[in-house]
Enzyme design. Structure first.
Site, PDB file in Angstrom:
ATOM      1  N   CYS A 237       0.797  -1.225   0.000  1.00  0.00           N
ATOM      2  CA  CYS A 237       0.000   0.000   0.000  1.00  0.00           C
ATOM      3  C   CYS A 237       0.830   1.275   0.000  1.00  0.00           C
ATOM      4  CB  CYS A 237      -0.957  -0.015   1.188  1.00  0.00           C
ATOM      5  SG  CYS A 237      -2.001  -1.494   1.220  1.00  0.00           S
TER       6      CYS A 237
ATOM      7  N   LYS B 203      -9.444   8.615   2.929  1.00  0.00           N
ATOM      8  CA  LYS B 203      -9.942   7.268   2.647  1.00  0.00           C
ATOM      9  C   LYS B 203     -11.412   7.073   3.039  1.00  0.00           C
ATOM     10  CE  LYS B 203      -5.604   4.636   2.537  1.00  0.00           C
ATOM     11  NZ  LYS B 203      -4.595   5.677   2.799  1.00  0.00           N
TER      12      LYS B 203
ATOM     13  N   PHE C 238       1.919  -3.388   4.009  1.00  0.00           N
ATOM     14  CA  PHE C 238       2.239  -4.682   4.601  1.00  0.00           C
ATOM     15  C   PHE C 238       3.734  -4.950   4.453  1.00  0.00           C
ATOM     16  CE2 PHE C 238      -2.170  -6.945   4.122  1.00  0.00           C
ATOM     17  CZ  PHE C 238      -2.689  -6.100   5.076  1.00  0.00           C
TER      18      PHE C 238
ATOM     19  N   HIS D  13      -9.664   2.345   0.423  1.00  0.00           N
ATOM     20  CA  HIS D  13      -8.219   2.113   0.364  1.00  0.00           C
ATOM     21  C   HIS D  13      -7.854   1.552  -1.004  1.00  0.00           C
ATOM     22  CE1 HIS D  13      -4.196   1.412   1.291  1.00  0.00           C
ATOM     23  NE2 HIS D  13      -4.270   0.485   2.225  1.00  0.00           N
TER      24      HIS D  13
ATOM     25  N   GLU E  83      -0.503   5.570  13.607  1.00  0.00           N
ATOM     26  CA  GLU E  83      -0.129   6.759  12.838  1.00  0.00           C
ATOM     27  C   GLU E  83      -0.412   8.034  13.625  1.00  0.00           C
ATOM     28  OE1 GLU E  83      -0.641   8.799   8.424  1.00  0.00           O
ATOM     29  OE2 GLU E  83      -2.075   7.253   9.054  1.00  0.00           O
TER      30      GLU E  83
ATOM     31  N   HIS F 266      -2.212   8.359   6.134  1.00  0.00           N
ATOM     32  CA  HIS F 266      -2.466   7.071   5.501  1.00  0.00           C
ATOM     33  C   HIS F 266      -3.742   6.448   6.047  1.00  0.00           C
ATOM     34  CE1 HIS F 266      -1.661   3.200   3.617  1.00  0.00           C
ATOM     35  NE2 HIS F 266      -1.791   2.607   4.797  1.00  0.00           N
TER      36      HIS F 266
END
Length: 469
Positions: free
Chosen positions: A216, A391, A456, A396, A368, A357
């Site tokens: 991502c 988002k 990831f 996403h 975050e 994010h």
């Protein structure tokens, strides 16, 4: 030697090897001063619509591109109808952020980008990229015709998963002992670097041809890597970004099995993606593409290009913690942001806006938020720093997320508007006082802004953009 010369130089003889090997050391490479990189064009395909103007307008106005999915969205039309319905029934998440398709304004035209004779052999994620590139190049007014200009234009486009739907279809053929019907284009359709390849071939770009695959964080890494190629003098112009077409049975099922997707809001799709909210329960899978034209500053000025912003800093890091989960302290995100700030020469207090994010997962959003609070300290808690995650509106987009959100960050600087965080009704306890994500779009002067992307494997990327005015 005159008759043995080649276009790369000459064919060395044993005498040359002896002559070169007699030297004990080489001179250091020539010192290069890093060149400045600016954004001169943008293009996108998102769940809010096809095109920058449509997407940005709907984003700022608080609209949402998430909807309920149906069995027909699973890309299983060649399967037995009972198998398709059974698969759909087994999916625990039944919402997605899907690109609107059609021939109307603001819609992705499948007939043009996927079904035409020119594009029939390409996968959907490549089609999205070609569409976004077309808009970005036109926006930048960069359609080089001279050979030297084409040689100084490169491509850096990545994706997170490529074309899983093609792999699913090929697996069906194997199970049905019908492998002879497998398309000869199967491998070229699923290779992630083919997005860059097709763009390079279509426009004749012969500069660096690069493809990043960092889950991502792909879109952000693709842009950051491209900027460094310009900084170091490898090329003058780069077409950079990310793309993804992940709305299919196998992709959704895989993320469902990871328990990564939202499942509580299947009956209320517009409320499913809720970054930083206490009611968040997973991300909403999405698709699309975001592409920037990056250019060396003097090259852009010389041709009178429109300049949106300057890419001032790029930071990367690794969590070294877990395959899917960040460390709760957000230590990897902290390192990426600090490194972007260090490269830019800016103080944390000079940053006006952060596009987070935050994907709407319980652990990731909190990590975050902790990281931002750690890096920006009093600047964050005083309320001087604006923060949001987009988002909630687009879901996403996986490998495309970092690129699309980087464009949102650049547009925030360009238009002086920080977009809102959708569905934030009960903020996570980590937020208090002046440290709070935006719940409405805010008109404000934005001179410097960050865009965060994490993936990831613990891969992190941070892009820092500044105004050139």
């Amino acid at each position: 030697m005159r008759g043995r010369r080649k276009w790369l130089g000459f064919i060395p003889t044993r005498l040359h090897f002896l002559r070169f090997s007699s030297s004990t050391s080489f001179d250091p490479p020539p010192v290069r001063h890093l060149r400045r990189v600016v954004v001169t064009g943008v293009g996108m395909v998102t769940p809010l619509g096809c095109g920058v103007k449509t997407t940005w307008k709907r984003l700022i106005e608080g609209e949402c591109g998430v909807r309920a999915i149906s069995p027909d969205d699973l890309k299983m039309n060649s399967f037995d109808p009972e198998v398709k319905l059974y698969t759909f029934d087994q999916l625990t998440s039944k919402v997605a952020a899907i690109v609107p398709c059609g021939s109307s304004s603001g819609e992705f035209d499948e007939e043009l980008w996927l079904n035409s004779k020119e594009h029939r052999s390409i996968a959907r994620f490549i089609g999205y990229a070609l569409c976004a590139v077309d808009e970005a190049l036109k926006d930048a007014n960069w359609m080089p015709t001279e050979q030297d200009e084409k040689e100084q234009t490169g491509v850096s486009l990545g994706a997170g998963t490529g074309s899983i739907s093609d792999i699913l279809e090929a697996s069906r053929m194997i199970c049905e002992k019908n492998i002879r019907r497998l398309s000869p284009f199967f491998i070229p359709r699923i290779l992630i670097n083919m997005a860059s390849g097709h763009v390079s071939m279509k426009y004749g770009f012969q500069g660096p041809n690069h493809s990043s695959v960092t889950a991502c964080a792909t879109g952000a890494h693709s842009i950051g890597d491209a900027a460094r190629m310009i900084q170091f003098g490898d090329t003058d112009v780069m077409v950079a970004g990310g793309t993804e077409a992940s709305i299919d049975a196998l992709s959704i099922a895989g993320f469902c099995r990871l328990r990564a997707l939202s499942t509580k809001y299947n009956s209320k799709p517009h409320e499913a993606s809720r970054p930083f909210d206490c009611g968040r329960d997973g991300f909403v899978i999405g698709e699309g593409s975001g592409v920037m034209v990056l250019e060396e500053l003097e090259h852009a000025r010389k041709r009178g290009a429109k300049i949106y912003a300057e890419l001032h800093g790029y930071g990367t890091s690794g969590d070294a913690h877990h395959i899917t989960q960040p460390h709760i302290s957000g230590r990897g995100a902290v390192l990426a942001m600090i490194r972007a700030l260090k490269q830019s020469g800016l103080h944390p207090s000079q940053v006006d806006y952060i596009n987070a994010h935050a994907t709407s997962t319980p652990l990731g959003d909190a990590a975050e938020a902790n990281a931002i609070k750690s890096v920006f300290s009093d600047h964050a808690t005083s309320g001087a720093l604006s923060l949001s995650s987009t988002k909630g509106a687009i879901g996403h987009l996986l490998g495309a997320a970092g690129a699309v959100e980087a464009i949102f960050t650049v547009l925030a600087i360009h238009h002086g508007i920080a977009p809102l965080t959708l569905n934030l009704s009960g903020p996570d306890p980590v937020f208090s006082g002046g440290y709070m994500p935006l719940t409405t779009s805010k008109e404000m002067p934005i001179k410097a802004a960050l865009s965060n992307s994490f993936g990831f494997g613990g891969t992190n990327s941070c892009l820092l953009f500044t105004s050139t005015n």
